[in-house]
Design a protein around this motif. Structure first.
Motif, short mmCIF file in Angstrom:
data_model
loop_
_atom_site.label_atom_id
_atom_site.label_comp_id
_atom_site.label_asym_id
_atom_site.label_seq_id
_atom_site.Cartn_x
_atom_site.Cartn_y
_atom_site.Cartn_z
N GLU A 135 -13.50 7.30 17.81
CA GLU A 135 -12.40 6.77 18.60
C GLU A 135 -12.81 6.69 20.07
O GLU A 135 -13.33 7.66 20.65
CB GLU A 135 -11.15 7.64 18.45
CG GLU A 135 -9.94 7.07 19.15
CD GLU A 135 -8.69 7.91 18.96
OE1 GLU A 135 -7.61 7.40 19.26
OE2 GLU A 135 -8.80 9.07 18.52
N SER A 136 -12.57 5.53 20.67
CA SER A 136 -12.91 5.31 22.07
C SER A 136 -11.69 4.77 22.81
O SER A 136 -10.73 4.30 22.20
CB SER A 136 -14.05 4.31 22.20
OG SER A 136 -15.23 4.81 21.62
N ILE A 137 -11.75 4.84 24.12
CA ILE A 137 -10.66 4.36 24.97
C ILE A 137 -11.24 3.43 26.03
O ILE A 137 -12.29 3.71 26.61
CB ILE A 137 -9.92 5.54 25.65
CG1 ILE A 137 -9.26 6.42 24.60
CG2 ILE A 137 -8.90 5.03 26.66
CD1 ILE A 137 -8.58 7.64 25.18
N TYR A 138 -10.51 2.33 26.27
CA TYR A 138 -10.85 1.43 27.37
C TYR A 138 -9.77 1.59 28.43
O TYR A 138 -8.58 1.55 28.14
CB TYR A 138 -10.89 -0.02 26.87
CG TYR A 138 -11.05 -1.02 27.98
CD1 TYR A 138 -12.22 -1.08 28.72
CD2 TYR A 138 -10.03 -1.89 28.30
CE1 TYR A 138 -12.37 -1.98 29.74
CE2 TYR A 138 -10.17 -2.81 29.33
CZ TYR A 138 -11.33 -2.85 30.05
OH TYR A 138 -11.48 -3.75 31.07
N LEU A 139 -10.21 1.80 29.68
CA LEU A 139 -9.30 1.95 30.81
C LEU A 139 -9.63 0.91 31.86
O LEU A 139 -10.78 0.45 31.96
CB LEU A 139 -9.44 3.34 31.44
CG LEU A 139 -9.21 4.54 30.53
CD1 LEU A 139 -10.54 5.05 29.98
CD2 LEU A 139 -8.50 5.64 31.26
N GLU A 140 -8.64 0.52 32.65
CA GLU A 140 -8.84 -0.45 33.73
C GLU A 140 -8.20 0.03 35.02
O GLU A 140 -7.20 0.73 35.01
CB GLU A 140 -8.19 -1.80 33.39
CG GLU A 140 -8.98 -2.67 32.51
CD GLU A 140 -8.33 -4.02 32.30
OE1 GLU A 140 -8.98 -4.85 31.69
OE2 GLU A 140 -7.16 -4.26 32.72
#
Length: 62
Positions: A54-59
């Motif tokens: 599981e990974s997360i993309y943040l901006e």
């Protein structure tokens, strides 16, 4: 200390380049990175599974 350095770096990137957002990926279990990025103004955009992790993309936007 690290959150201030990250904030300063992102500020420099926005001032040097004509961009309106910066993205970052991290593993969902990497709490320290997530906290650091959120302190620097990043928000979670997406959670996904890649290669079984599981990974997360943040901006961060201007």
């Amino acid at each position: 200390m690290a959150s201030q350095v990250t904030k300063d770096f992102i500020k420099e990137v926005f001032s040097k380049y004509k961009i309106d957002k910066v993205g970052a990926f991290t593993y969902a279990f990497n709490d320290r990175s997530i906290i650091l990025l959120e302190k620097a103004g990043f928000t979670k955009v997406e959670t996904f599974i890649e290669d079984g992790i599981e990974s997360i993309y943040l901006e961060k936007r201007i």
